[in-house]
Design a protein around this motif. Structure first.
Motif, PDB file in Angstrom:
ATOM      1  N   ASP A  10       0.967  -1.134   0.005  1.00  0.00           N
ATOM      2  CA  ASP A  10       0.101   0.014  -0.127  1.00  0.00           C
ATOM      3  C   ASP A  10       0.690   1.172  -0.001  1.00  0.00           C
ATOM      4  OD1 ASP A  10      -2.232  -1.558   0.087  1.00  0.00           O
ATOM      5  OD2 ASP A  10      -2.655  -1.231   2.177  1.00  0.00           O
ATOM      6  N   ARG A  11       0.327   2.400  -0.688  1.00  0.00           N
ATOM      7  CA  ARG A  11       1.053   3.501  -0.471  1.00  0.00           C
ATOM      8  C   ARG A  11       0.343   4.774   0.335  1.00  0.00           C
ATOM      9  NH1 ARG A  11       3.691   4.410  -5.525  1.00  0.00           N
ATOM     10  NH2 ARG A  11       2.673   6.350  -5.971  1.00  0.00           N
ATOM     11  N   VAL A  12       0.615   5.870   0.229  1.00  0.00           N
ATOM     12  CA  VAL A  12      -0.122   6.992   0.742  1.00  0.00           C
ATOM     13  C   VAL A  12      -1.228   7.312   0.267  1.00  0.00           C
ATOM     14  CG1 VAL A  12      -0.038   9.288   1.498  1.00  0.00           C
ATOM     15  CG2 VAL A  12       2.249   7.912   1.335  1.00  0.00           C
ATOM     16  N   GLU A  13      -2.324   7.481   1.359  1.00  0.00           N
ATOM     17  CA  GLU A  13      -3.797   7.839   0.938  1.00  0.00           C
ATOM     18  C   GLU A  13      -3.815   9.267   0.581  1.00  0.00           C
ATOM     19  OE1 GLU A  13      -7.588   6.080   2.859  1.00  0.00           O
ATOM     20  OE2 GLU A  13      -7.193   8.167   3.521  1.00  0.00           O
ATOM     21  N   ARG A  14      -4.204   9.671  -0.699  1.00  0.00           N
ATOM     22  CA  ARG A  14      -4.205  11.147  -1.102  1.00  0.00           C
ATOM     23  C   ARG A  14      -5.691  11.675  -0.778  1.00  0.00           C
ATOM     24  NH1 ARG A  14       0.375  12.427  -4.070  1.00  0.00           N
ATOM     25  NH2 ARG A  14       1.610  10.755  -4.826  1.00  0.00           N
ATOM     26  N   ILE A  15      -6.861  10.751  -0.751  1.00  0.00           N
ATOM     27  CA  ILE A  15      -7.897  11.353  -0.403  1.00  0.00           C
ATOM     28  C   ILE A  15      -8.873  10.396   0.354  1.00  0.00           C
ATOM     29  CG2 ILE A  15      -8.165  12.750  -2.563  1.00  0.00           C
ATOM     30  CD1 ILE A  15     -10.108  10.768  -3.695  1.00  0.00           C
ATOM     31  N   LYS A  16      -9.519  10.820   1.112  1.00  0.00           N
ATOM     32  CA  LYS A  16     -10.762  10.045   2.064  1.00  0.00           C
ATOM     33  C   LYS A  16     -11.400   9.155   1.286  1.00  0.00           C
ATOM     34  CE  LYS A  16      -8.671  11.552   5.641  1.00  0.00           C
ATOM     35  NZ  LYS A  16      -7.919  10.651   6.433  1.00  0.00           N
ATOM     36  N   PRO A  17     -11.790   8.138   1.877  1.00  0.00           N
ATOM     37  CA  PRO A  17     -12.709   7.110   1.027  1.00  0.00           C
ATOM     38  C   PRO A  17     -13.812   7.494   0.613  1.00  0.00           C
ATOM     39  CG  PRO A  17     -11.627   6.039   2.791  1.00  0.00           C
ATOM     40  CD  PRO A  17     -11.245   7.386   2.954  1.00  0.00           C
ATOM     41  N   ALA A  18     -14.623   8.512   1.639  1.00  0.00           N
ATOM     42  CA  ALA A  18     -15.831   9.030   1.167  1.00  0.00           C
ATOM     43  C   ALA A  18     -15.700  10.054  -0.056  1.00  0.00           C
ATOM     44  CB  ALA A  18     -16.503   9.998   2.210  1.00  0.00           C
ATOM     45  N   VAL A  19     -14.564  10.830  -0.287  1.00  0.00           N
ATOM     46  CA  VAL A  19     -14.302  11.815  -1.372  1.00  0.00           C
ATOM     47  C   VAL A  19     -14.213  11.077  -2.770  1.00  0.00           C
ATOM     48  CG1 VAL A  19     -12.924  13.397  -2.212  1.00  0.00           C
ATOM     49  CG2 VAL A  19     -13.423  13.459   0.082  1.00  0.00           C
ATOM     50  N   PHE A  20     -13.547   9.883  -2.321  1.00  0.00           N
ATOM     51  CA  PHE A  20     -12.984   8.965  -3.445  1.00  0.00           C
ATOM     52  C   PHE A  20     -14.322   8.326  -4.185  1.00  0.00           C
ATOM     53  CE2 PHE A  20     -12.291   4.856  -5.248  1.00  0.00           C
ATOM     54  CZ  PHE A  20     -10.952   5.180  -6.198  1.00  0.00           C
ATOM     55  N   PHE A  37      -8.938   2.401 -15.662  1.00  0.00           N
ATOM     56  CA  PHE A  37      -9.098   3.767 -14.892  1.00  0.00           C
ATOM     57  C   PHE A  37      -9.457   3.578 -13.336  1.00  0.00           C
ATOM     58  CE2 PHE A  37     -10.771   5.068 -19.296  1.00  0.00           C
ATOM     59  CZ  PHE A  37      -9.437   5.350 -19.578  1.00  0.00           C
ATOM     60  N   PHE A  38     -10.209   2.349 -13.013  1.00  0.00           N
ATOM     61  CA  PHE A  38     -10.534   2.152 -11.766  1.00  0.00           C
ATOM     62  C   PHE A  38      -9.181   1.801 -10.974  1.00  0.00           C
ATOM     63  CE2 PHE A  38     -15.198   1.472 -12.272  1.00  0.00           C
ATOM     64  CZ  PHE A  38     -15.594   2.265 -11.172  1.00  0.00           C
ATOM     65  N   MET A  39      -8.468   1.035 -11.715  1.00  0.00           N
ATOM     66  CA  MET A  39      -7.009   0.622 -11.082  1.00  0.00           C
ATOM     67  C   MET A  39      -6.105   1.721 -10.870  1.00  0.00           C
ATOM     68  SD  MET A  39      -5.743  -2.435 -10.622  1.00  0.00           S
ATOM     69  CE  MET A  39      -3.962  -2.433 -11.584  1.00  0.00           C
ATOM     70  N   LEU A  40      -5.968   2.794 -11.824  1.00  0.00           N
ATOM     71  CA  LEU A  40      -5.186   3.777 -11.571  1.00  0.00           C
ATOM     72  C   LEU A  40      -5.725   4.887 -10.422  1.00  0.00           C
ATOM     73  CD1 LEU A  40      -2.881   5.494 -12.764  1.00  0.00           C
ATOM     74  CD2 LEU A  40      -4.656   6.764 -14.285  1.00  0.00           C
ATOM     75  N   ALA A  41      -6.992   4.932 -10.361  1.00  0.00           N
ATOM     76  CA  ALA A  41      -7.514   5.679  -9.264  1.00  0.00           C
ATOM     77  C   ALA A  41      -7.170   5.101  -7.963  1.00  0.00           C
ATOM     78  CB  ALA A  41      -8.910   5.689  -9.503  1.00  0.00           C
ATOM     79  N   PHE A  42      -7.373   3.765  -7.800  1.00  0.00           N
ATOM     80  CA  PHE A  42      -7.247   3.308  -6.109  1.00  0.00           C
ATOM     81  C   PHE A  42      -5.641   3.378  -6.075  1.00  0.00           C
ATOM     82  CE2 PHE A  42     -11.364   0.684  -6.884  1.00  0.00           C
ATOM     83  CZ  PHE A  42     -11.720   0.989  -5.510  1.00  0.00           C
ATOM     84  N   VAL A  43      -4.787   3.209  -7.138  1.00  0.00           N
ATOM     85  CA  VAL A  43      -3.305   3.358  -6.851  1.00  0.00           C
ATOM     86  C   VAL A  43      -3.060   4.743  -6.439  1.00  0.00           C
ATOM     87  CG1 VAL A  43      -0.986   3.179  -7.851  1.00  0.00           C
ATOM     88  CG2 VAL A  43      -2.738   1.374  -8.307  1.00  0.00           C
ATOM     89  N   MET A  44      -3.246   5.639  -7.175  1.00  0.00           N
ATOM     90  CA  MET A  44      -2.955   7.138  -7.297  1.00  0.00           C
ATOM     91  C   MET A  44      -3.777   7.726  -6.066  1.00  0.00           C
ATOM     92  SD  MET A  44      -0.395   7.705  -9.088  1.00  0.00           S
ATOM     93  CE  MET A  44      -0.486   9.674  -9.084  1.00  0.00           C
ATOM     94  N   LEU A  45      -4.881   7.619  -5.960  1.00  0.00           N
ATOM     95  CA  LEU A  45      -5.591   8.457  -5.044  1.00  0.00           C
ATOM     96  C   LEU A  45      -5.934   7.643  -3.768  1.00  0.00           C
ATOM     97  CD1 LEU A  45      -8.195   9.679  -7.253  1.00  0.00           C
ATOM     98  CD2 LEU A  45      -6.180  10.691  -6.748  1.00  0.00           C
ATOM     99  N   ALA A  46      -6.208   6.326  -3.702  1.00  0.00           N
ATOM    100  CA  ALA A  46      -6.572   5.653  -2.408  1.00  0.00           C
ATOM    101  C   ALA A  46      -5.397   5.074  -1.841  1.00  0.00           C
ATOM    102  CB  ALA A  46      -7.681   4.530  -2.831  1.00  0.00           C
ATOM    103  N   GLY A  47      -4.182   5.068  -2.624  1.00  0.00           N
ATOM    104  CA  GLY A  47      -2.979   4.282  -1.994  1.00  0.00           C
ATOM    105  C   GLY A  47      -2.813   2.955  -1.876  1.00  0.00           C
ATOM    106  N   PHE A  48      -3.863   2.388  -2.837  1.00  0.00           N
ATOM    107  CA  PHE A  48      -3.692   0.880  -2.782  1.00  0.00           C
ATOM    108  C   PHE A  48      -2.333   0.274  -3.274  1.00  0.00           C
ATOM    109  CE2 PHE A  48      -8.431   0.213  -2.290  1.00  0.00           C
ATOM    110  CZ  PHE A  48      -8.561   0.723  -1.113  1.00  0.00           C
TER     111      PHE A  48
END
Length: 253
Positions: A128-138, A160-171
């Protein structure tokens, strides 16, 4: 029973198997199944509707496989899944408002960018990486936008879902893949609920293809969980590039 000749149905089931396999790992299964349906004689609307039917089985199978292995908790994703389903349905409803030619020109550029990101970005592992936005915002920004895109166009939704989870959710890559399938399944169901009323569905063919989708998705998910980012990253790069080339060919070929 089937809307087309039996030998064509068998070929479509085989195409669905490979589509389910690829989609369970990196997304992009529509790159295989939609052209196959068009070559079999389906009109564009018949191809899109039937693809949503058979693709829903593959996405559901992959989501279930990742959940059973403990890589995702479906109950934790119910809220996001509901948003994704709504977004997919709305996207399908307003599809006619977005000129398809505009999307065909824009999407190859975005897909190439996705491929380059996963190919060149260092440190993309299953950690996992650093979470950039909160789950509710995501849940109320990235999820509905990507799901709506799935409803009115489709190719590359998993990427696109993959990229969002990696870049924004930090997965990590594997965790992002597992969480992607639940949302992709939901967006498929949302858009499918609209296509069902179109009268363009090839029910016999779609359900036959679903058998191939389920088998391919189960195998793809199993391999992805066993190998992780070492398999997902290169396949994601290949499928994103392939989808971009396919869309460019459609736009300018």
């Amino acid at each position: 029973m089937f809307e087309i000749a039996s030998h064509l149905v068998l070929l479509l089931v085989l195409a669905a198997f490979f589509a389910g396999f690829v989609d369970a790992i990196a997304g992009g299964g529509g790159l295989i199944s939609v052209p196959a349906l068009l070559l079999a004689g389906a009109s564009p609307i018949e191809a899109l509707a039937t693809n949503k039917l058979q693709g829903s089985f593959g996405a559901g199978t992959a989501a279930l496989a990742y959940a059973r292995a403990g890589h995702v908790r479906p109950l934790d994703q119910l809220g996001m899944a509901a948003v994704s389903a709504l977004g997919g349905g709305m996207g399908a409803l307003v599809a006619h408002l977005m000129p398809a030619e505009v999307l065909r020109i824009i999407m190859p550029v975005i897909l190439v960018a996705v491929a380059l990101f996963f190919a060149l970005k260092p440190g993309l592992t299953d950690a996992d990486r650093v979470e950039r936005i909160k789950p509710a915002v995501f849940a109320f920004t990235a999820v509905p936008m990507i799901a709506a895109y799935d409803g009115f166009f489709g190719p590359g939704t998993g990427s696109f879902f993959m990229l969002a989870f990696v870049m924004l959710a930090g997965f990590g890559v594997l965790k992002a893949t597992a969480h992607t399938k639940m949302l992709n399944f939901a967006s498929n169901l949302g858009s499918l609920s609209v296509f069902v009323w179109s009268g363009a569905m090839w029910w016999g063919v779609g359900l036959a293809m679903a058998v191939g989708q389920v088998a391919g998705a189960a195998l793809g998910a199993k391999l992805a969980m066993r190998i992780g980012a070492r398999l997902i990253k290169p396949l994601l790069v290949v499928t994103s590039t392939g989808m971009a080339l396919r869309l460019l060919w459609q736009a300018f070929g």
